[in-house]
Write an enzyme that holds these catalytic residues in place. Structure first.
Site, PDB file in Angstrom:
ATOM      1  N   HIS A 177      53.928  39.211  74.758  1.00 17.91           N
ATOM      2  CA  HIS A 177      53.348  37.930  74.339  1.00 17.91           C
ATOM      3  C   HIS A 177      52.753  37.999  72.938  1.00 17.91           C
ATOM      4  CE1 HIS A 177      50.736  34.285  75.736  1.00 17.91           C
ATOM      5  NE2 HIS A 177      51.066  34.192  74.462  1.00 17.91           N
TER       6      HIS A 177
ATOM      7  N   HIS B 176      52.872  35.887  68.864  1.00 20.42           N
ATOM      8  CA  HIS B 176      53.285  34.731  68.050  1.00 20.42           C
ATOM      9  C   HIS B 176      53.572  35.251  66.650  1.00 20.42           C
ATOM     10  CE1 HIS B 176      52.098  31.743  71.104  1.00 20.42           C
ATOM     11  NE2 HIS B 176      51.206  32.663  71.428  1.00 20.42           N
ATOM     12  N   LEU B 177      54.831  35.093  66.208  1.00 22.48           N
ATOM     13  CA  LEU B 177      55.204  35.618  64.884  1.00 22.48           C
ATOM     14  C   LEU B 177      55.290  34.514  63.827  1.00 22.48           C
ATOM     15  CD1 LEU B 177      57.835  38.366  65.833  1.00 22.48           C
ATOM     16  CD2 LEU B 177      55.360  38.571  65.586  1.00 22.48           C
ATOM     17  N   ARG B 178      55.228  33.253  64.256  1.00 23.82           N
ATOM     18  CA  ARG B 178      55.081  32.099  63.332  1.00 23.82           C
ATOM     19  C   ARG B 178      56.293  31.772  62.465  1.00 23.82           C
ATOM     20  NH1 ARG B 178      51.157  30.643  66.568  1.00 23.82           N
ATOM     21  NH2 ARG B 178      49.123  31.545  66.162  1.00 23.82           N
TER      22      ARG B 178
ATOM     23  N   ASN C  68      56.861  28.812  70.150  1.00 25.64           N
ATOM     24  CA  ASN C  68      56.162  27.660  69.558  1.00 25.64           C
ATOM     25  C   ASN C  68      56.099  27.726  68.035  1.00 25.64           C
ATOM     26  OD1 ASN C  68      54.251  29.757  69.662  1.00 25.64           O
ATOM     27  ND2 ASN C  68      52.527  28.377  69.980  1.00 25.64           N
TER      28      ASN C  68
ATOM     29  N   HIS D 178      51.918  29.639  80.670  1.00 21.12           N
ATOM     30  CA  HIS D 178      50.600  29.384  80.047  1.00 21.12           C
ATOM     31  C   HIS D 178      49.918  28.369  80.965  1.00 21.12           C
ATOM     32  CE1 HIS D 178      47.959  28.028  76.521  1.00 21.12           C
ATOM     33  NE2 HIS D 178      47.851  27.034  77.373  1.00 21.12           N
TER      34      HIS D 178
ATOM     35  N   HIS E  86      48.112  35.572  79.811  1.00 17.00           N
ATOM     36  CA  HIS E  86      46.675  35.606  79.466  1.00 17.00           C
ATOM     37  C   HIS E  86      45.723  35.111  80.556  1.00 17.00           C
ATOM     38  CE1 HIS E  86      47.659  31.475  78.443  1.00 17.00           C
ATOM     39  NE2 HIS E  86      48.125  31.748  77.227  1.00 17.00           N
TER      40      HIS E  86
ATOM     41  N   ASP F  24      48.798  38.332  73.239  1.00 19.49           N
ATOM     42  CA  ASP F  24      48.738  36.957  72.733  1.00 19.49           C
ATOM     43  C   ASP F  24      48.355  36.954  71.243  1.00 19.49           C
ATOM     44  OD1 ASP F  24      48.992  34.225  72.627  1.00 19.49           O
ATOM     45  OD2 ASP F  24      47.197  33.777  73.798  1.00 19.49           O
TER      46      ASP F  24
ATOM     47  N   HIS G 238      46.434  33.324  62.289  1.00 23.59           N
ATOM     48  CA  HIS G 238      46.229  32.051  61.584  1.00 23.59           C
ATOM     49  C   HIS G 238      45.716  32.375  60.182  1.00 23.59           C
ATOM     50  CE1 HIS G 238      46.882  29.382  64.991  1.00 23.59           C
ATOM     51  NE2 HIS G 238      46.094  30.150  65.736  1.00 23.59           N
TER      52      HIS G 238
END
Ligand code: DOR
Ligand code: ZN
Ligand code: ZN
Length: 431
Positions: free
Chosen positions: A68, A70-72, A102, A186, A239, A312, A316
């Site tokens: 899990h 997030h690589l954006r 996402n 989620h 999570h 997770d 940012h």
């Protein structure tokens, strides 16, 4: 030709029942020999140029698998790219990562899954994408689940939100079961969130911030378990942050549902009463919970109810996070601190043995997505992490490879610094 001999380390390889001094010889990316003592002279004469790594006083383990992250990329490259996220993984001893869909656009088609794999082909670690459950994660129309599986997606998730329409979710679970893919859930009842930005309790009252109750998570955990059992689908709960989720997962196991659950390092390390100020570095979804929830999660990890640790990892921009929790986006980075937090809180804290921690960070995640990893036996690909567990160090987010520096653990003293990470027999990180 690429040969590495790792000597004198403590090998912790739960699948093969090993926790003891072993040498490992890697030839062309594959583990060729594991023995109590391997000398260069033992190695066949046609093999020249052997790199010797002295792992004295270090632990050698299967590389971690983070289900899990997030690589954006695509769409939010100012927060992270596949390359910077993969470098952060390597620095954290993580040799396989599963990026959530996402992004912008949302990864909801076979073409976009292939695009991620193409973008990741020079990444230092394995990148196995997760596809969206519904088109554009809008929650109404199913994505091409079978097509995404054929293109290389290893799981399905709407991460960032729940599929709130239970009928759509049911159809997704049936389709996922038919094609043999796990659904990563989620769990968040959107209608109950009510603008909450942190855990509901004394601390949210003290800071005059709107709170998120445990029920926001618990009702969807219960729903998803019920629906997955009915559909015969493999469900993996992302999570988990509440005591209630541990109760429901335990119940699901006792009733024979195919359910696994993950806990993130921040949720077993920090409780909401440790939030010192209204600042974005303390904001993630689900939020830091009460001291009781933290204790129950650690016990659930100890008792095998919660079987996976994932981060997770949610980078940012610095300015976005340097705001009140009212306005900052949800998410903290985790790839470069997960092992140290797990080792410090759970192993040194007396909840798990080191071998059990390796099960949660490598063996069990491999099982969830059905890949042949998390095992350092002869013939396996050489995805390996070497760690110094004896020297205390201070987490410094300025040293992170990730573009994201948003963590509440900056300055925390921990044990378990990553020394080297090896992927397919190549050293991809060295301290
Ligand atoms: O904290 C979070 N950040 N939770 C999520 O569910 C989404 C994630 C993100 O994408 O930033
Ligand atoms: Zn999520
Ligand atoms: Zn997430």
């Amino acid at each position: 030709m690429n040969n590495i001999l790792i000597k004198n380390g403590r090998l912790v390889d739960p699948v093969n029942g090993i926790d003891g001094r072993r040498d490992i010889f890697i030839h062309d990316g594959v583990i060729e020999n594991v023995d109590e003592n391997i000398d260069v002279s033992d190695i066949k004469t046609d093999i020249s140029d052997v790199d010797i790594i002295d792992a004295s006083n270090k632990v050698v383990m299967p590389g971690f698998i983070d289900l899990h992250v997030h690589l954006r990329e695509p769409g939010f490259e100012y927060k992270e790219t596949i390359m910077t996220g993969a470098m952060a993984a390597a620095a954290g001893g993580v040799t396989t990562i599963c990026p959530m869909p996402n992004t912008k656009p949302v990864i909801d088609s076979p073409e976009l899954v292939k695009d991620i794999l193409e973008r990741a082909k020079d990444a230092p670690v394995h990148v196995l994408p997760v596809g969206a459950i519904t088109r554009n994660q809008d929650g109404s129309e199913l994505a091409d689940i079978e097509g995404m599986k054929k293109a290389g997606a290893v799981a399905l998730s709407e991460d960032g939100k729940s599929v709130m329409d239970t009928l759509v979710f049911k159809q997704a679970l049936s389709e996922a079961a038919r094609v043999g893919m796990p659904v990563f859930s989620h769990c968040e009842d959107k209608s109950l969130v009510n603008g909450g930005v942190m855990n509901f309790g004394d601390k949210s009252e003290e800071l005059s911030l709107p709170g998120i109750t445990n029920a926001v998570e618990d009702v969807i955990v219960a729903r998803d378990i019920i629906m997955a059992k009915e559909a015969g689908c493999q469900l993996h709960l992302c999570h988990c942050s509440t005591a209630g989720s541990a109760v429901f997962v335990d119940m699901a196991h006792k009733r024979g549902a195919k359910v696994t659950a993950e806990v993130c390092p921040h949720h077993f390390t920090m409780s909401d009463d440790e939030i010192t100020e209204d600042d974005g570095r303390f904001k993630m979804n689900p939020p830091l919970r009460s001291r009781n929830d933290v204790k129950v999660l650690k016990e659930a990890l100890r008792d095998g109810i919660m079987e996976v640790i994932s981060t997770d990892h949610a980078p940012h921009g610095a300015e976005e996070k340097a705001q009140s929790m009212l306005n900052a986006p949800f998410g903290i980075v985790g790839l470069e601190t997960s092992f140290a937090l797990g080792y410090t809180e759970l192993v040194k804290g007396g909840y798990l043995t080191l071998s059990e921690l390796v099960e949660k960070m490598s063996v069990n995640p491999a099982k969830v997505i059905g890949i042949k990893k998390g095992n350092l036996g002869v013939g396996m690909a050489a995805d390996i992490v070497i760690v110094d567990i004896d020297t205390e160090y201070v987490i410094d987010s300025n040293e992170f490879m990730s573009k994201g520096k948003n963590t509440p653990f900056n300055g925390k003293k921990v044990f378990g610094r990553i020394d080297k990470t090896i992927v397919d027999g190549k050293i991809v990180y060295s301290k």
